[in-house]
Motif scaffolding. Structure first.
Motif, PDB file in Angstrom:
ATOM      1  N   ALA A  11       0.813  -1.219   0.000  1.00 53.37           N
ATOM      2  CA  ALA A  11       0.000   0.000   0.000  1.00 53.37           C
ATOM      3  C   ALA A  11       0.844   1.265   0.000  1.00 53.37           C
ATOM      4  O   ALA A  11       0.507   2.250  -0.660  1.00 53.37           O
ATOM      5  CB  ALA A  11      -0.947   0.003   1.193  1.00 53.37           C
ATOM      6  N   SER A  12       1.946   1.271   0.743  1.00 52.65           N
ATOM      7  CA  SER A  12       2.776   2.474   0.821  1.00 52.65           C
ATOM      8  C   SER A  12       4.080   2.333   0.024  1.00 52.65           C
ATOM      9  O   SER A  12       4.987   3.146   0.177  1.00 52.65           O
ATOM     10  CB  SER A  12       3.107   2.793   2.283  1.00 52.65           C
ATOM     11  OG  SER A  12       3.814   1.718   2.885  1.00 52.65           O
ATOM     12  N   PHE A  13       4.139   1.328  -0.851  1.00 52.47           N
ATOM     13  CA  PHE A  13       5.313   1.151  -1.706  1.00 52.47           C
ATOM     14  C   PHE A  13       5.411   2.346  -2.647  1.00 52.47           C
ATOM     15  O   PHE A  13       4.485   2.631  -3.404  1.00 52.47           O
ATOM     16  CB  PHE A  13       5.184  -0.146  -2.513  1.00 52.47           C
ATOM     17  CG  PHE A  13       6.334  -0.408  -3.455  1.00 52.47           C
ATOM     18  CD1 PHE A  13       7.418  -1.148  -3.040  1.00 52.47           C
ATOM     19  CD2 PHE A  13       6.309   0.095  -4.752  1.00 52.47           C
ATOM     20  CE1 PHE A  13       8.478  -1.392  -3.917  1.00 52.47           C
ATOM     21  CE2 PHE A  13       7.357  -0.140  -5.629  1.00 52.47           C
ATOM     22  CZ  PHE A  13       8.445  -0.891  -5.214  1.00 52.47           C
ATOM     23  N   ASP A  14       6.533   3.072  -2.586  1.00 51.02           N
ATOM     24  CA  ASP A  14       6.693   4.231  -3.460  1.00 51.02           C
ATOM     25  C   ASP A  14       7.871   4.015  -4.394  1.00 51.02           C
ATOM     26  O   ASP A  14       8.727   3.158  -4.164  1.00 51.02           O
ATOM     27  CB  ASP A  14       6.852   5.526  -2.665  1.00 51.02           C
ATOM     28  CG  ASP A  14       8.015   5.474  -1.678  1.00 51.02           C
ATOM     29  OD1 ASP A  14       8.671   4.427  -1.589  1.00 51.02           O
ATOM     30  OD2 ASP A  14       8.261   6.480  -0.993  1.00 51.02           O
ATOM     31  N   CYS A  15       7.905   4.775  -5.462  1.00 46.12           N
ATOM     32  CA  CYS A  15       8.888   4.588  -6.521  1.00 46.12           C
ATOM     33  C   CYS A  15       9.856   5.767  -6.538  1.00 46.12           C
ATOM     34  O   CYS A  15       9.556   6.824  -7.121  1.00 46.12           O
ATOM     35  CB  CYS A  15       8.188   4.462  -7.874  1.00 46.12           C
ATOM     36  SG  CYS A  15       7.176   2.965  -8.032  1.00 46.12           S
ATOM     37  N   ASP A  16      10.981   5.590  -5.895  1.00 52.93           N
ATOM     38  CA  ASP A  16      11.992   6.639  -5.842  1.00 52.93           C
ATOM     39  C   ASP A  16      13.108   6.427  -6.860  1.00 52.93           C
ATOM     40  O   ASP A  16      13.797   7.384  -7.226  1.00 52.93           O
ATOM     41  CB  ASP A  16      12.610   6.711  -4.445  1.00 52.93           C
ATOM     42  CG  ASP A  16      11.631   7.248  -3.414  1.00 52.93           C
ATOM     43  OD1 ASP A  16      10.811   8.110  -3.779  1.00 52.93           O
ATOM     44  OD2 ASP A  16      11.668   6.793  -2.260  1.00 52.93           O
ATOM     45  N   THR A  17      13.318   5.182  -7.287  1.00 54.55           N
ATOM     46  CA  THR A  17      14.422   4.856  -8.186  1.00 54.55           C
ATOM     47  C   THR A  17      13.892   4.038  -9.361  1.00 54.55           C
ATOM     48  O   THR A  17      12.767   3.530  -9.342  1.00 54.55           O
ATOM     49  CB  THR A  17      15.491   4.025  -7.462  1.00 54.55           C
ATOM     50  OG1 THR A  17      14.934   2.730  -7.121  1.00 54.55           O
ATOM     51  CG2 THR A  17      15.954   4.705  -6.172  1.00 54.55           C
TER      52      THR A  17
END
Length: 282
Positions: free
Chosen positions: A175-181
């Motif tokens: 749910a809180s997986f974010d894409c920084d790279t």
């Protein structure tokens, strides 16, 4: 569902992506920003803070001053366009955020004695950009911080969250997986192609692309396609499912409906089974 407004933070330099336009990066054929917007379709007002770009649904645009001033400055710019009792705050790089997480945050933020609710990931880390804040305390603390520091640009989010009484909602693993790279992007793209989720992801993407807001029993349609392929001929599967959709729309007016689709699918399945029963019958 509790009435709420939404703010999506879609600015930032995306330095770890080489300066790419992160909200426009596609995962599963859809921009990250559109995937986040799909998680809060019933927000009263949806404010996107960042450069204007095409979106799957209408939003209100805002920009922090100065541009690139950080999440608190962006939040301050976005909150000016909201009026609801609760404000959902999200970053624009959450490919797996779902409406269930939004609902859980709204419910938790309604508890007595709290001023908001934020997600806590599997490692117990707070995610202040996957959160619901009560509007009045949020505006109050932003105003206090701006007065104390001469503005909000460059200030860390913890200055806000430490002043609010917040409860935590344990998020699912994604749910809180974010894409920084770019590695995060590659991981997200691989995950949606996993066997257990790829069909749901694909159907959601197709419905959004075609502007269809219709929940149907995909299992029923898959069974129909199987029966048509096995009982008639393999090319019959896609043609039959297309004709079912056409018949459903014709039967119930523009856009059709789930009941019309189910009825057309049942009739077509029965026909395919009758066809199969005739194989080898004199």
């Amino acid at each position: 569902m509790t009435a709420y407004d939404a703010i999506v933070l879609a600015g930032g330099a995306a330095k770890r992506l080489g300066g790419a336009d992160k909200p426009a990066v596609r995962v599963g054929g859809r921009p990250l920003l559109d995937r986040v917007l799909a998680a809060c379709p019933d927000a009263g007002t949806t404010v996107v803070v960042g450069d204007r770009r095409p979106t799957a649904r209408a939003v209100t645009w805002a920009r922090e001053v100065p541009a690139g001033g950080g999440p608190l400055a962006a939040l301050g710019a976005g909150v000016r366009h909201t009026s609801a009792e609760r404000v959902l705050v999200l970053s624009a790089d959450l490919p797996f955020l779902g409406a269930d997480t939004v609902a859980a945050l709204l419910a938790a933020s309604a508890r007595e004695g709290v001023e908001g609710a934020l997600c806590s990931d599997e490692d117990g880390r707070d995610q202040p950009l996957v959160a619901v804040y009560r509007g009045e305390p949020l505006r109050r603390e932003l105003a206090c911080l701006a007065a104390e520091h001469g503005g909000l640009a460059g200030l860390p989010l913890r200055l806000l969250t430490r002043e609010l009484t917040l409860c935590r909602v344990a998020a699912g693993p994604l749910a809180s997986f974010d894409c920084d790279t770019w590695e995060d992007i590659a991981s997200a793209r691989a995950r949606i192609r996993e066997h257990g989720t790829v069909l749901d992801e694909w159907i959601t993407a197709v419905k959004e692309e075609l502007g269809i807001d219709l929940d149907v029993d995909t299992g029923l349609l898959l069974d129909l396609a199987r029966d048509a392929a096995h009982g008639v001929a393999r090319p019959a599967a896609p043609l039959t499912t297309f004709l079912v959709g056409y018949a459903a729309a014709k039967a119930s007016g523009e856009g059709g409906g789930p009941e019309a689709v189910a009825e057309a699918a049942r009739r077509a399945t029965a026909l395919a089974l009758r066809w199969a029963d005739e194989n080898g019958t004199p």
